[in-house]
Design a protein around this motif. Structure first.
Motif, PDB file in Angstrom:
ATOM      1  N   UNK B 346      37.871  25.605  59.279  1.00  0.00           N
ATOM      2  CA  UNK B 346      37.529  25.730  60.697  1.00  0.00           C
ATOM      3  C   UNK B 346      36.097  26.202  60.913  1.00  0.00           C
ATOM      4  N   UNK B 347      35.363  26.331  59.840  1.00  0.00           N
ATOM      5  CA  UNK B 347      33.936  26.615  59.915  1.00  0.00           C
ATOM      6  C   UNK B 347      33.587  27.852  60.748  1.00  0.00           C
ATOM      7  N   UNK B 348      34.380  28.903  60.594  1.00  0.00           N
ATOM      8  CA  UNK B 348      34.042  30.134  61.310  1.00  0.00           C
ATOM      9  C   UNK B 348      33.352  31.134  60.383  1.00  0.00           C
ATOM     10  N   UNK B 349      32.982  30.670  59.183  1.00  0.00           N
ATOM     11  CA  UNK B 349      32.268  31.556  58.270  1.00  0.00           C
ATOM     12  C   UNK B 349      33.178  32.462  57.475  1.00  0.00           C
ATOM     13  N   UNK B 350      34.488  32.348  57.724  1.00  0.00           N
ATOM     14  CA  UNK B 350      35.444  33.188  57.007  1.00  0.00           C
ATOM     15  C   UNK B 350      36.347  32.290  56.184  1.00  0.00           C
ATOM     16  N   UNK B 351      36.487  32.616  54.915  1.00  0.00           N
ATOM     17  CA  UNK B 351      37.305  31.802  54.029  1.00  0.00           C
ATOM     18  C   UNK B 351      38.745  31.748  54.513  1.00  0.00           C
ATOM     19  N   UNK B 352      39.394  30.591  54.358  1.00  0.00           N
ATOM     20  CA  UNK B 352      40.735  30.429  54.901  1.00  0.00           C
ATOM     21  C   UNK B 352      41.821  31.000  53.996  1.00  0.00           C
ATOM     22  N   UNK B 353      41.490  31.161  52.716  1.00  0.00           N
ATOM     23  CA  UNK B 353      42.487  31.773  51.834  1.00  0.00           C
ATOM     24  C   UNK B 353      41.930  33.126  51.370  1.00  0.00           C
ATOM     25  N   UNK B 354      42.811  34.092  51.145  1.00  0.00           N
ATOM     26  CA  UNK B 354      42.324  35.419  50.747  1.00  0.00           C
ATOM     27  C   UNK B 354      41.664  35.388  49.375  1.00  0.00           C
ATOM     28  N   UNK B 355      40.798  36.338  49.134  1.00  0.00           N
ATOM     29  CA  UNK B 355      40.183  36.469  47.813  1.00  0.00           C
ATOM     30  C   UNK B 355      40.774  37.680  47.118  1.00  0.00           C
ATOM     31  N   UNK B 356      41.063  37.514  45.832  1.00  0.00           N
ATOM     32  CA  UNK B 356      41.577  38.643  45.057  1.00  0.00           C
ATOM     33  C   UNK B 356      40.478  39.140  44.130  1.00  0.00           C
ATOM     34  N   UNK B 357      39.851  40.209  44.506  1.00  0.00           N
ATOM     35  CA  UNK B 357      38.674  40.649  43.741  1.00  0.00           C
ATOM     36  C   UNK B 357      39.015  41.274  42.398  1.00  0.00           C
ATOM     37  N   UNK B 358      40.261  41.638  42.206  1.00  0.00           N
ATOM     38  CA  UNK B 358      40.626  42.272  40.940  1.00  0.00           C
ATOM     39  C   UNK B 358      41.063  41.176  39.969  1.00  0.00           C
ATOM     40  N   UNK B 359      40.269  40.940  38.938  1.00  0.00           N
ATOM     41  CA  UNK B 359      40.641  39.888  38.002  1.00  0.00           C
ATOM     42  C   UNK B 359      41.635  40.438  36.992  1.00  0.00           C
ATOM     43  N   UNK B 360      42.445  39.538  36.490  1.00  0.00           N
ATOM     44  CA  UNK B 360      43.454  39.913  35.501  1.00  0.00           C
ATOM     45  C   UNK B 360      42.782  40.580  34.301  1.00  0.00           C
ATOM     46  N   UNK B 361      41.650  40.028  33.945  1.00  0.00           N
ATOM     47  CA  UNK B 361      40.984  40.539  32.748  1.00  0.00           C
ATOM     48  C   UNK B 361      40.473  41.962  32.964  1.00  0.00           C
ATOM     49  N   UNK B 362      39.986  42.247  34.197  1.00  0.00           N
ATOM     50  CA  UNK B 362      39.540  43.607  34.493  1.00  0.00           C
ATOM     51  C   UNK B 362      40.696  44.582  34.287  1.00  0.00           C
ATOM     52  N   UNK B 363      41.873  44.108  34.676  1.00  0.00           N
ATOM     53  CA  UNK B 363      43.067  44.941  34.538  1.00  0.00           C
ATOM     54  C   UNK B 363      43.422  45.146  33.063  1.00  0.00           C
ATOM     55  N   UNK B 364      43.343  44.041  32.314  1.00  0.00           N
ATOM     56  CA  UNK B 364      43.638  44.130  30.881  1.00  0.00           C
ATOM     57  C   UNK B 364      42.684  45.110  30.210  1.00  0.00           C
ATOM     58  N   UNK B 365      41.418  44.991  30.538  1.00  0.00           N
ATOM     59  CA  UNK B 365      40.417  45.861  29.925  1.00  0.00           C
ATOM     60  C   UNK B 365      40.659  47.310  30.313  1.00  0.00           C
ATOM     61  N   UNK B 366      41.069  47.505  31.566  1.00  0.00           N
ATOM     62  CA  UNK B 366      41.347  48.869  32.023  1.00  0.00           C
ATOM     63  C   UNK B 366      42.454  49.499  31.177  1.00  0.00           C
ATOM     64  N   UNK B 367      43.448  48.686  30.806  1.00  0.00           N
ATOM     65  CA  UNK B 367      44.558  49.206  30.005  1.00  0.00           C
ATOM     66  C   UNK B 367      44.208  49.277  28.529  1.00  0.00           C
ATOM     67  N   UNK B 368      43.385  48.351  28.096  1.00  0.00           N
ATOM     68  CA  UNK B 368      43.115  48.267  26.667  1.00  0.00           C
ATOM     69  C   UNK B 368      41.641  47.907  26.460  1.00  0.00           C
ATOM     70  N   UNK B 369      40.861  48.936  26.230  1.00  0.00           N
ATOM     71  CA  UNK B 369      39.415  48.744  26.229  1.00  0.00           C
ATOM     72  C   UNK B 369      38.926  47.713  25.226  1.00  0.00           C
ATOM     73  N   UNK B 370      39.609  47.636  24.097  1.00  0.00           N
ATOM     74  CA  UNK B 370      39.115  46.738  23.052  1.00  0.00           C
ATOM     75  C   UNK B 370      39.157  45.281  23.478  1.00  0.00           C
TER      76      UNK B 370
END
Lengths: 255, 410, 239
Positions: B346-370
Motif C-alpha cells: 500500500x506504499x505507506x512506507x511501512x512494511x506489511x509484514x512484521x520484522x523479527x529482529x532477533x535472529x535464531x543464530x543470535x539466540x544460539x550464540x547467546x546460549x552457546x558462545x562457541x
C-alpha cells in the motif's frame, strides 16, 4: 609441463563454461556493489555468495573437465612424457583458468570498487578455496572411473563441507553444551577449508561480533601471528594433500 | 535546563568580581600561596609564565586565579596541586602537571572540596593521577579543559573528571584522554555533561553511578576500553552523543545497568562490539538513534521491561537484537531494519509484514558462545530462513509490526 | 628390441595377460592376433606404460620400462579408437603433439600427412571429423617422429580402401628401413604381404609366436586367413 599447462589452458579458455562463470561472478559482484550503499555489507554478501559458488563451480568444473579430457590424456600418455607431469599440467591449467575467471569476476570489481584489505582477503580466500576444491575434484576424478560417480563424489564433498559439516558442528555444540568447547571449535574449523576461509574473513570484517563474547579466544588464536600462520599452513595442506594423493594414484592407474 | 544552569553560574561568577577588587601579580620564583594568603576576598591573582612547585596550593577564599600564557603548576608526583575549599573561585589558564600518586588518597590536579560556584576553565592538565576532582561541589563549571595522561593500567591511573556527591555541575567542552575513566560521576545529580570528547581512556569514557536527573548531550566517546557505563540511575537524558569504536570482549557503546525512566535519542552508535547493552533497566525510551556497523545493535537482557525502542535506524550490524530470555516485555516499533525483506504493497512506507529482529543464530550464540564459529555459515543461513518462516525457537512476540521501509533521515 | 618376461595382468578376477613372455626384434613386422578379449590391446597398453603389469617386466632396447617414460620417444602409437580433444582443429592437434614431443634437430616424417591430403582439412575441429579421418590423423602422429617401433592397434579399421592401401604402403616402407612394427587386426587379409611373424593370443595366454614362412610351410596355405583357419582346425582336432 609448461606446454601441457599451455594447451589445457587454451582448451579451457575456449570453453563456454568458464566464460559463463566469469560473467556470473562479475555480474554478482558488480550488482552487489551497485545495489548496496554500504561497501562493508557488500563485501559480506559477496563473501556469502562466493563461499557457496566458488567451491561448487570449481569442483564440478574440474571433475567434468578431467573426464572430458580423457582423450587428451590418452593421446599424450603414449607420448614420451612423465605421467605425473601430464596430470600436473592439466591440473595447473584448470586452476589457472579458474583463477583467471575469479580475478576477472571478483578480483577486478573489488579492485575498482572496494580496494581495501578486506576486499583483498575476500579475493585470496576465494582463490584458496578454488585451489582446494580443484584438488579435491581431481582426486575424486582420478579415484572413480565412472563419470557420473566422479561428479557425484565431488558434489557430495562440496555439500559435506558447505552444509553437513556445519550441521555436525552445531549438533556437537548442543550435545556438549556444558563443556568448554572453544578449543575444540578451533580444531574443528581446521577440518573444513570453507569454515577456515570464512572465519579468517570474518575476523577482518565482523570483528565486533566475533569478539562480542566468545571471541576472546577466537581472536587471540586467529588474531596472533601463530594462529594466522597455522591457518595459512592448514589451508596450504588442504590445497596440496588431495592433489599429491591424486597424482600418486594416477601414476599407478591403468588407463 | 542547561541554559538556565549556565545562566545561574554565569551570574554567580559575575558577582564575584566587584569593581574594587585588587590585582596581584605572581612572577616565577615567587609563591602563589603567599599571594593567596595576602589577597583579600574577591581579588584577582595573575600568574606570569614559569614553573611553580609549591607542594600544594590551597585556595580558601573567594578569588580569581588566572594564568598568563599557561604557567606550569608542578605537583612533582607527590602533592595535590590545587585544592579549592571556598565558594566563588575561578581557576583558569594554567598548565597543571604531575599531581601526586597515592593508593590511599585520590590526589588530583585540582580538587573542589565542599565548595559551590567554582569555575575551572581553559586549563591544560598533563600526567596527573586524577584530573579535576569534585567532592561535595555544587553549582560549578568545568569547561574547555584539555586533560591528558599516559597512565598505564586501571590501577595506576585516576579519572579525568571525577565528581562525587555533587550537584548542579556543568561539564562542558573538555577533552579527556588516557585516564582511567574519562568522566566519573557517583552520587551526582541535576548536572549536565555537554560537548566533551572522551577518547581512548583505559576503562570507561563516561562512568555514571547513582546519579539521577542528569543530562548529557553532544559528547563523543570513542575507543575507550569499555565504552560508556551508566548504572543505578534514574531520569538520565542522553541526546546526540556519539559512541564510536568501542571494541573488545567487554566493551559496549553504552552499558545501561539498572537504569529507569530515562531517555536516549538521536545518538549515533558506530562500530561498537555491542552498541547498547541493557540489564535490569525499565521504562527507557530509545528513540531515533543510529546503529551502524555494530556487532550487536541492542543486547537486551530478560531483566529489562517496559522499554520502548522506536524509530531507530539499524544498519549493517551483525546482529540487530540479542536477548537471553523468551519473555518479551519491551516494544520494538517503527524502526528501520536494513535486514528487513518484507514488502509494502500500500506504499505507506511501512512494511506489511512484521520484522523479527532477533535472529535464531543470535539466540544460539547467546546460549552457546562457541557457536560463533558458524557465523555466516550457509547452514546457519538455511536454519534462519526456516525459523523466519515458522518461528519455533525465537520468541513469537519479539517483532516490529510496523518496520519502516526506508531509513529515517537522522 | 622388445622383450617381455612373464607379464601378468589381472583386472579384478579377469586374467587379461597370463605370464606372457616374448621377444620382438628389429626389422620384424609382427601381427598380434587373437579373438576379442584375448589381451592384445592390454599387452600393447603395457608396452606403452598405460597399463601397469602386476608382475613380470618388459624391456625396450634393454631398458626396463617400469615407471620410465623416456623410452616412449622410440615408439609411435596408433590406438584402436582415436580420441582427440574435441575443441581442437587437426592442425592444432598435430602442432601440439609436435610441440610437446619435438626435440631440436629431430627430423619429421610428414609423408602420410601429404599422402592423406590432411592439410586440406587442417582447420576442422576434431569433433566434426569422421572415424576414418581421425584414424588418419592418428596414423600421421604415429609416424611423425620417425620412431624405431611402431605400434598400430587395428590401423585399417574405419579407413577407406584407398587410405588403407596408403597406410600399408607406408608400413612396408618403414619395414624396409629396419623398424619393428606391431600390428593387431581382425581383418587378416589386410595383413597379407605385410607381416613377417604372428603372435597369437588367446584368453590372455600366448598360444604361439612363429614366422609366417614357417606357418605357411606347416599348413601348406599361402593366404593368411587360410593359414589361421588351418591352425584353428588343427588345434580343435588336437583337443
Amino acid at each position: 609441463m609448461k606446454k601441457i599447462i599451455k594447451y589445457s589452458l587454451l582448451d579451457i579458455l575456449r570453453n563456454r563454461v568458464i566464460l559463463a562463470y566469469t560473467a556470473l561472478l562479475a555480474v554478482v559482484s558488480i550488482s552487489l556493489f551497485m545495489m548496496e550503499d554500504n561497501p562493508v555489507k557488500a563485501v559480506m554478501s559477496l563473501l556469502n555468495i562466493s563461499l557457496l559458488i566458488v567451491p561448487l563451480v570449481s569442483s564440478i568444473f574440474c571433475t567434468i573437465y578431467l573426464y572430458n579430457s580423457a582423450e587428451f590424456i590418452e593421446l599424450l600418455v603414449a607420448q614420451p612424457i612423465r605421467r605425473s607431469r601430464l596430470l600436473w599440467g592439466v591440473y595447473l591449467g584448470m586452476i589457472t583458468a579458474l583463477l583467471i575467471a575469479l580475478s576477472l569476476g571478483i578480483g577486478l570489481p573489488l579492485l575498482l570498487l572496494q580496494p581495501t584489505l578486506s576486499g583483498l582477503s575476500l579475493f585470496l580466500t576465494s582463490a584458496a578455496l578454488t585451489i582446494v576444491f580443484s584438488s579435491l575434484a581431481t582426486l575424486s576424478a582420478v579415484l572413480t572411473r565412472d563419470k557420473a560417480k566422479g561428479i557425484g563424489v565431488s558434489l557430495l564433498l562440496w555439500f559435506y563441507f558447505t552444509f553437513i559439516y556445519d550441521g555436525i558442528v552445531l549438533l556437537v555444540l548442543f550435545q556438549m553444551a556444558d563443556y568448554p568447547l572453544e578449543t575444540t571449535m578451533i580444531g574443528m574449523s581446521m577440518l573444513n577449508p570453507i569454515d577456515l576461509g570464512r572465519i579468517g574473513m570474518l575476523l577482518q570484517l565482523d570483528i565486533s561480533a566475533m569478539m562480542g563474547l566468545t571471541g576472546a579466544l577466537f581472536q587471540d588464536f586467529f588474531g596472533n601471528g601463530f594462529g594466522a600462520g597455522l591457518v595459512i599452513l592448514v589451508m596450504l595442506g588442504w590445497m596440496t594433500f588431495p592433489i599429491l594423493f591424486a597424482i600418486r594414484r594416477f601414476n599407478n592407474k591403468d588407463l | 535546563m542547561i541554559r538556565q544552569l549556565l545562566f545561574v553560574i554565569g551570574t554567580q561568577l559575575a558577582t564575584l568580581l566587584p569593581v574594587q577588587a585588587a590585582e596581584h601579580l605572581v612572577k616565577p620564583g615567587e609563591s602563589i600561596q603567599a599571594a593567596i594568603n595576602k589577597a583579600s576576598k574577591g581579588d584577582l591573582i595573575k600568574v606570569m609564565p614559569g614553573t611553580y612547585r609549591e607542594k600544594g596550593i590551597i585556595i580558601n577564599k573567594q578569588l580569581v586565579l588566572r594564568g598568563i600564557d599557561y604557567p606550569v603548576l608542578d605537583g612533582e608526583k607527590k602533592y595535590e596541586v590545587l585544592t579549592i575549599t571556598a565558594d566563588h573561585v575561578v581557576v583558569e589558564g594554567f598548565e597543571i602537571i604531575r599531581s601526586g600518586y597515592s593508593s590511599m588518597d585520590e590526589l588530583a590536579a585540582v580538587r573542589i572540596k565542599q565548595a559551590s560556584y567554582v569555575g575551572i576553565r581553559n586549563n591544560r592538565l598533563r600526567e596527573n593521577f586524577f584530573g579535576i576532582y569534585c567532592q561535595h561541589a555544587s553549582y560549578s563549571l568545568i569547561a574547555n579543559n584539555d586533560i591528558k595522561s599516559t597512565g598505564g593500567s586501571e590501577l595506576d591511573a585516576g579519572n579525568g573528571i571525577h565528581a562525587w556527591k555533587s550537584d548542579h555541575l556543568v561539564i562542558d567542552g573538555n577533552f579527556i584522554n588516557g585516564h582511567r575513566d574519562g568522566i566519573y560521576f557517583e552520587f551526582v545529580t541535576e548536572s549536565t555533561i555537554t560537548n566533551n570528547k572522551s577518547h581512548r581512556n583505559i576503562r570507561y569514557g563516561l562512568h555514571f553511578m547513582f546519579s539521577h536527573q542528569d543530562i548529557y548531550t553532544n559528547n563523543t566517546f570513542s575507543e575507550n576500553g569499555a565504552g560508556v557505563a551508566v548504572m543505578y540511575s534514574r531520569q538520565v537524558t542522553m541526546i546526540r552523543n556519539h559512541f564510536l569504536d568501542n571494541w573488545g570482549s567487554a566493551a559496549y557503546g553504552i552499558l545501561l545497568k539498572d537504569i529507569s525512566d530515562s531517555y536516549a535519542a538521536y545518538n549515533e552508535f558506530s562500530r561498537n562490539t555491542a552498541a547498547i547493552y541493557m540489564e535490569g533497566s525499565s521504562r527507557l525510551t530509545i528513540f531515533a538513534n543510529r546503529f551502524l556497523q555494530n556487532g550487536y545493535g541492542i543486547r537486551i537482557q530478560a531483566s529489562c521491561d517496559n522499554n520502548v525502542i522506536r524509530k531507530n535506524n539499524f544498519i549493517a550490524n551483525s546482529f540487530d537484537i540479542a536477548t537471553n530470555g523468551s519473555l518479551v516485555l519491551n516494544s520494538f516499533n517503527e524502526n528501520y531494519w536494513d535486514k528487513y525483506e518484507g514488502f509494502d504493497l500500500n506504499r505507506d512506507g511501512i512494511g506489511d509484514v512484521p520484522y523479527r529482529p532477533l535472529s535464531l543464530f543470535a539466540l544460539i550464540v547467546e546460549r552457546n558462545n562457541s557457536a560463533m564459529m558458524l557465523f555466516r555459515s550457509p547452514m546457519v543461513g538455511l536454519l534462519e530462513k526456516a525459523e523466519k518462516i515458522m518461528p519455533g525457537i525465537t520468541p513469537e512476540k519479539l517483532k516490529d509490526d510496523q518496520p519502516s521501509m526506508k531509513p529515517f533521515p537522522l | 628390441m622388445i622383450i617381455a618376461t612373464n607379464v601378468q595382468k589381472k583386472f579384478g578376477r579377469l586374467v587379461a595377460l597370463d605370464s606372457i613372455s616374448l621377444s620382438c626384434n628389429k626389422g620384424q613386422t609382427i601381427a598380434l592376433i587373437g579373438p576379442n578379449g584375448s589381451g592384445k590391446t592390454t599387452f600393447i597398453k603395457c608396452l606403452l606404460g598405460m597399463v601397469i603389469p602386476d608382475s613380470g617386466f618388459i624391456t625396450v632396447n634393454q631398458e626396463n620400462i617400469h615407471r620410465t617414460w623416456e623410452y616412449r620417444q622410440h615408439i609411435g602409437y596408433m590406438p584402436q579408437i582415436s580420441r582427440f580433444p574435441d575443441n581442437m582443429t587437426i592442425e592444432q592437434v598435430i602442432d601440439m603433439v609436435r610441440d610437446i614431443r619435438y626435440k631440436p634437430g629431430q627430423e619429421l616424417d610428414e609423408e602420410l600427412i601429404e599422402a592423406f591430403d590432411l592439410t586440406r582439412m587442417y582447420g576442422k575441429r576434431m569433433r566434426t571429423l569422421s572415424g576414418g579421418t581421425r584414424q588418419k590423423v592418428s596414423a600421421c602422429l604415429a609416424f611423425l617422429f620417425k620412431p624405431d617401433i611402431l605400434i598400430l592397434d587395428e590401423p585399417t579399421a574405419g579407413l577407406d580402401p584407398v587410405a588403407s592401401e596408403i597406410l600399408k604402403a607406408k608400413i612396408l616402407k618403414e619395414k624396409a628401413k629396419g623398424k619393428l612394427t606391431l600390428i593387431t587386426s581382425h581383418v587378416l587379409s589386410d595383413l597379407d604381404d605385410l607381416v613377417s611373424e604372428i603372435i597369437y593370443l588367446q584368453e590372455g595366454q600366448l598360444r604361439f609366436h612363429e614366422s609366417v614362412a614357417e606357418l605357411q610351410k606347416k599348413t601348406g596355405e599361402a593366404k593368411l586367413n587360410r593359414v589361421m583357419a588351418q591352425i584353428m582346425l588343427q588345434k580343435t582336432a588336437q583337443r
